[in-house]
Design a protein around this motif. Structure first.
Motif, PDB file in Angstrom:
ATOM      1  N   ALA A 199       9.074  -7.929 -12.720  1.00  0.00           N
ATOM      2  CA  ALA A 199       9.940  -7.563 -12.193  1.00  0.00           C
ATOM      3  C   ALA A 199      10.240  -6.512 -13.022  1.00  0.00           C
ATOM      4  O   ALA A 199      10.975  -5.030 -12.833  1.00  0.00           O
ATOM      5  CB  ALA A 199      10.933  -8.253 -11.710  1.00  0.00           C
ATOM      6  N   PHE A 200      11.342  -6.175 -14.478  1.00  0.00           N
ATOM      7  CA  PHE A 200      12.193  -6.319 -14.930  1.00  0.00           C
ATOM      8  C   PHE A 200      11.272  -4.674 -16.218  1.00  0.00           C
ATOM      9  O   PHE A 200      11.232  -4.603 -16.625  1.00  0.00           O
ATOM     10  CB  PHE A 200      12.751  -6.850 -16.153  1.00  0.00           C
ATOM     11  CG  PHE A 200      14.272  -7.168 -15.215  1.00  0.00           C
ATOM     12  CD1 PHE A 200      14.964  -6.678 -15.021  1.00  0.00           C
ATOM     13  CD2 PHE A 200      13.876  -8.846 -14.886  1.00  0.00           C
ATOM     14  CE1 PHE A 200      15.791  -7.097 -14.117  1.00  0.00           C
ATOM     15  CE2 PHE A 200      15.473  -9.191 -14.325  1.00  0.00           C
ATOM     16  CZ  PHE A 200      16.152  -8.358 -13.921  1.00  0.00           C
ATOM     17  N   THR A 201       9.639  -5.581 -15.673  1.00  0.00           N
ATOM     18  CA  THR A 201       8.590  -4.835 -16.691  1.00  0.00           C
ATOM     19  C   THR A 201       9.154  -3.300 -16.067  1.00  0.00           C
ATOM     20  O   THR A 201       8.469  -3.023 -15.311  1.00  0.00           O
ATOM     21  CB  THR A 201       7.383  -5.014 -16.731  1.00  0.00           C
ATOM     22  OG1 THR A 201       7.633  -6.329 -17.613  1.00  0.00           O
ATOM     23  CG2 THR A 201       6.807  -3.981 -17.662  1.00  0.00           C
TER      24      THR A 201
ATOM     25  N   GLY B  18       6.800   5.910 -13.097  1.00  0.00           N
ATOM     26  CA  GLY B  18       6.186   5.290 -11.535  1.00  0.00           C
ATOM     27  C   GLY B  18       6.916   4.086 -10.756  1.00  0.00           C
ATOM     28  O   GLY B  18       7.711   3.757 -11.865  1.00  0.00           O
ATOM     29  N   ARG B  19       7.080   3.768  -9.999  1.00  0.00           N
ATOM     30  CA  ARG B  19       7.832   2.107  -9.134  1.00  0.00           C
ATOM     31  C   ARG B  19       6.651   0.778  -9.525  1.00  0.00           C
ATOM     32  O   ARG B  19       5.837   1.220  -8.618  1.00  0.00           O
ATOM     33  CB  ARG B  19       8.553   2.587  -8.190  1.00  0.00           C
ATOM     34  CG  ARG B  19       9.405   1.140  -7.489  1.00  0.00           C
ATOM     35  CD  ARG B  19      10.488   1.352  -6.859  1.00  0.00           C
ATOM     36  NE  ARG B  19      11.577   0.575  -6.327  1.00  0.00           N
ATOM     37  CZ  ARG B  19      11.941   0.164  -5.087  1.00  0.00           C
ATOM     38  NH1 ARG B  19      11.656   1.403  -3.695  1.00  0.00           N
ATOM     39  NH2 ARG B  19      12.664  -0.433  -4.724  1.00  0.00           N
ATOM     40  N   ARG B  20       6.943  -0.095 -10.039  1.00  0.00           N
ATOM     41  CA  ARG B  20       6.423  -1.131 -10.756  1.00  0.00           C
ATOM     42  C   ARG B  20       6.457  -1.850  -9.791  1.00  0.00           C
ATOM     43  O   ARG B  20       7.783  -2.047  -8.454  1.00  0.00           O
ATOM     44  CB  ARG B  20       6.683  -1.770 -11.835  1.00  0.00           C
ATOM     45  CG  ARG B  20       5.696  -2.864 -11.959  1.00  0.00           C
ATOM     46  CD  ARG B  20       6.176  -3.711 -13.039  1.00  0.00           C
ATOM     47  NE  ARG B  20       5.691  -4.835 -13.394  1.00  0.00           N
ATOM     48  CZ  ARG B  20       4.090  -4.807 -13.970  1.00  0.00           C
ATOM     49  NH1 ARG B  20       3.601  -3.327 -14.727  1.00  0.00           N
ATOM     50  NH2 ARG B  20       3.811  -5.895 -14.850  1.00  0.00           N
TER      51      ARG B  20
ATOM     52  N   PHE C 112      -0.991  -1.422 -14.038  1.00  0.00           N
ATOM     53  CA  PHE C 112       0.229  -1.026 -14.044  1.00  0.00           C
ATOM     54  C   PHE C 112       1.215  -1.004 -13.632  1.00  0.00           C
ATOM     55  O   PHE C 112       2.883  -1.102 -13.535  1.00  0.00           O
ATOM     56  CB  PHE C 112       0.200  -0.135 -15.005  1.00  0.00           C
ATOM     57  CG  PHE C 112      -1.019   0.102 -16.496  1.00  0.00           C
ATOM     58  CD1 PHE C 112      -0.415  -0.420 -17.444  1.00  0.00           C
ATOM     59  CD2 PHE C 112      -2.157   0.248 -16.394  1.00  0.00           C
ATOM     60  CE1 PHE C 112      -0.886  -0.683 -18.334  1.00  0.00           C
ATOM     61  CE2 PHE C 112      -2.903   0.254 -17.250  1.00  0.00           C
ATOM     62  CZ  PHE C 112      -2.598  -0.380 -18.774  1.00  0.00           C
ATOM     63  N   LEU C 113       0.766  -0.931 -12.376  1.00  0.00           N
ATOM     64  CA  LEU C 113       1.559  -0.875 -10.704  1.00  0.00           C
ATOM     65  C   LEU C 113       2.069  -1.548 -10.453  1.00  0.00           C
ATOM     66  O   LEU C 113       3.264  -2.446  -9.418  1.00  0.00           O
ATOM     67  CB  LEU C 113       1.359   0.802 -10.124  1.00  0.00           C
ATOM     68  CG  LEU C 113       1.354   2.134 -11.305  1.00  0.00           C
ATOM     69  CD1 LEU C 113       1.093   2.708  -9.987  1.00  0.00           C
ATOM     70  CD2 LEU C 113       3.143   2.336 -11.128  1.00  0.00           C
TER      71      LEU C 113
ATOM     72  N   LYS D  14       0.601  -1.199   0.157  1.00  0.00           N
ATOM     73  CA  LYS D  14       0.046  -0.362   0.352  1.00  0.00           C
ATOM     74  C   LYS D  14       0.644   1.017  -0.365  1.00  0.00           C
ATOM     75  O   LYS D  14       0.818   1.622  -0.200  1.00  0.00           O
ATOM     76  CB  LYS D  14      -0.702  -0.168   1.233  1.00  0.00           C
ATOM     77  CG  LYS D  14      -1.551   1.087   1.284  1.00  0.00           C
ATOM     78  CD  LYS D  14      -3.542   1.387   2.654  1.00  0.00           C
ATOM     79  CE  LYS D  14      -3.712   1.877   2.457  1.00  0.00           C
ATOM     80  NZ  LYS D  14      -4.669   2.480   3.680  1.00  0.00           N
ATOM     81  N   ALA D  15       1.850   0.763   0.569  1.00  0.00           N
ATOM     82  CA  ALA D  15       2.604   2.541   0.725  1.00  0.00           C
ATOM     83  C   ALA D  15       3.427   2.597  -0.292  1.00  0.00           C
ATOM     84  O   ALA D  15       4.057   3.891  -0.562  1.00  0.00           O
ATOM     85  CB  ALA D  15       3.642   2.173   1.695  1.00  0.00           C
ATOM     86  N   ALA D  16       3.726   1.795  -0.659  1.00  0.00           N
ATOM     87  CA  ALA D  16       4.272   1.407  -2.197  1.00  0.00           C
ATOM     88  C   ALA D  16       3.438   2.081  -3.822  1.00  0.00           C
ATOM     89  O   ALA D  16       4.108   2.870  -4.216  1.00  0.00           O
ATOM     90  CB  ALA D  16       5.853   0.247  -3.155  1.00  0.00           C
ATOM     91  N   THR D  17       2.677   1.943  -3.557  1.00  0.00           N
ATOM     92  CA  THR D  17       1.806   1.633  -4.641  1.00  0.00           C
ATOM     93  C   THR D  17       0.399   3.000  -4.520  1.00  0.00           C
ATOM     94  O   THR D  17      -0.054   3.413  -5.465  1.00  0.00           O
ATOM     95  CB  THR D  17       1.053   0.715  -5.130  1.00  0.00           C
ATOM     96  OG1 THR D  17      -0.221   0.406  -3.468  1.00  0.00           O
ATOM     97  CG2 THR D  17       1.169  -0.366  -5.345  1.00  0.00           C
ATOM     98  N   GLY D  18       0.768   3.706  -2.965  1.00  0.00           N
ATOM     99  CA  GLY D  18       0.176   4.695  -2.758  1.00  0.00           C
ATOM    100  C   GLY D  18      -1.561   4.521  -2.761  1.00  0.00           C
ATOM    101  O   GLY D  18      -2.523   5.109  -2.838  1.00  0.00           O
TER     102      GLY D  18
END
Length: 346
Positions: free
Chosen positions: A74-76, A82-84, A53-54, A43-47
């Motif tokens: 992981a490499f997409t 943003g950060r996947r 897509f994220l 939740k923190a990483a994705t907001g």
């Protein structure tokens, strides 16, 4: 990179994982706490946005026959920046170590990869891989101690605008701790029951948290430690029929024998048994204190150590074997320990 241990540093990390941390393993005996911390980090990483897509959610079954999928995800790079985040839950029998290998070898990993797992011994398996890698973090989740339980209860009570009577708090803490998710659910249910009345009483705890399964586990624990084979056998059957997972009962029995070990050390150091039992934190529910006093008359430190060895082995077998056979392994161990307790009473 690091193995986070203290609750404060874990909470800080979960609120905002450092950019240098690309691989995070969350594991341990408390399945509920593993799940709660996994959700908090994602939740923190994705907001908190469930954007495909994220955020990519995978399970072990997704990697069976297609181990390369983890690396592909992981490499997409996200289409809109943003950060996947790649979230792998319930790895099961999938070759997760093999699937992670390209990620560990990469000089730069654009995504945050979060892996949830069960208990892993130090220096083995995924735990060894994560704890030794410079861009990885390992977070172990053990059953809540007294301080963690107090924080959890206070969080839920504050959110609900409630206070709690001292005897009710003692009874509540005595019923919680084997699984974070279950503990939080029980406290939330209690708060809902007491909504609008300002405070939680002992009667509220007995009515809501003191359900059949909770007290049945206590009954099983005391039957095993007290040498009551008939009750241990009967309560195990009741728990199985009620749907209580065998590993939850196993964790509670282990937790009780660790408590007996600490109390045994205090008694051996010269303290009165009754004073030791009454001074435990979290407190032992007052109705169970006489049984605990009797158990301390049965279990020497060496016997406790042998019982814990048997329980650890049974818990390991319960995780490796199919569910039915795993439950049987724990049941046999409970009865073996109860027989030892009965023999020591004579």
């Amino acid at each position: 990179m690091v193995a986070l241990k203290s609750a404060s540093e874990i909470d800080l990390f979960l609120r905002k994982a450092p950019a240098g941390a690309a691989l995070v393993l969350i594991f341990g005996t408390d399945d509920g706490l593993v799940a709660e911390r996994g959700r908090a980090l994602v939740k923190a990483a994705t907001g908190g946005v469930d954007d495909p897509f994220l955020l990519v959610k995978l399970s072990g079954s997704d990697l069976v026959g297609d181990a390369a999928r983890l690396a592909d995800e992981a490499f997409t790079l996200p289409m809109f920046g943003g950060r996947r985040v790649v979230w792998l839950r319930e790895p099961g029998r999938a070759n997760v170590a093999g699937a992670l290998e390209p990620l560990f070898e990469a000089a730069d990993l654009p995504s945050l990869v979060v892996v949830e797992a069960g208990d892993i011994k130090k220096g083995t398996g995924l735990r060894k891989l994560f704890e030794e890698h410079p861009r990885a973090v390992a977070i172990e989740c053990r059953a809540d101690d007294a301080q963690a339980l107090e924080r959890l209860i206070e969080e839920e009570l504050k959110r609900a605008g409630l206070t709690i009577d001292p005897d009710a708090r003692d009874a509540l803490e005595a019923q919680l701790g084997a699984d974070r998710m279950a503990s939080r659910g029980e406290v939330a249910k209690l708060c809902l029951y007491a909504h609008g009345r300002g405070r939680v009483t002992l009667d509220d705890v007995a009515a809501i948290v003191g359900d059949a399964s909770a007290f049945a586990v206590d009954e099983l624990v005391d039957a095993v430690a007290g040498g009551d084979l008939d009750t241990a056998d009967m309560v195990q059957w009741k728990l199985e029929k009620s749907g209580t997972p065998a590993h939850v009962a196993g964790l509670m029995v282990i937790r009780h024998f660790h408590a007996l070990s600490r109390m045994r050390a205090e008694v051996d150091a010269g303290q009165r048994t009754e004073s030791v039992v009454e001074g435990q934190r979290p407190p032992i529910f007052f109705k169970r204190r006489p049984a605990t006093i009797r158990q301390l008359g049965i279990w020497t430190q060496s016997r406790i150590d042998r019982a814990l060895g048997l329980l650890d082995q049974a818990m390991l077998q319960s995780r490796l074997k199919p569910p039915g056979l795993g439950s049987a392994a724990l049941s046999d161990t409970f009865l073996q320990i109860a027989r030892a307790a009965r023999a020591a009473r004579r």
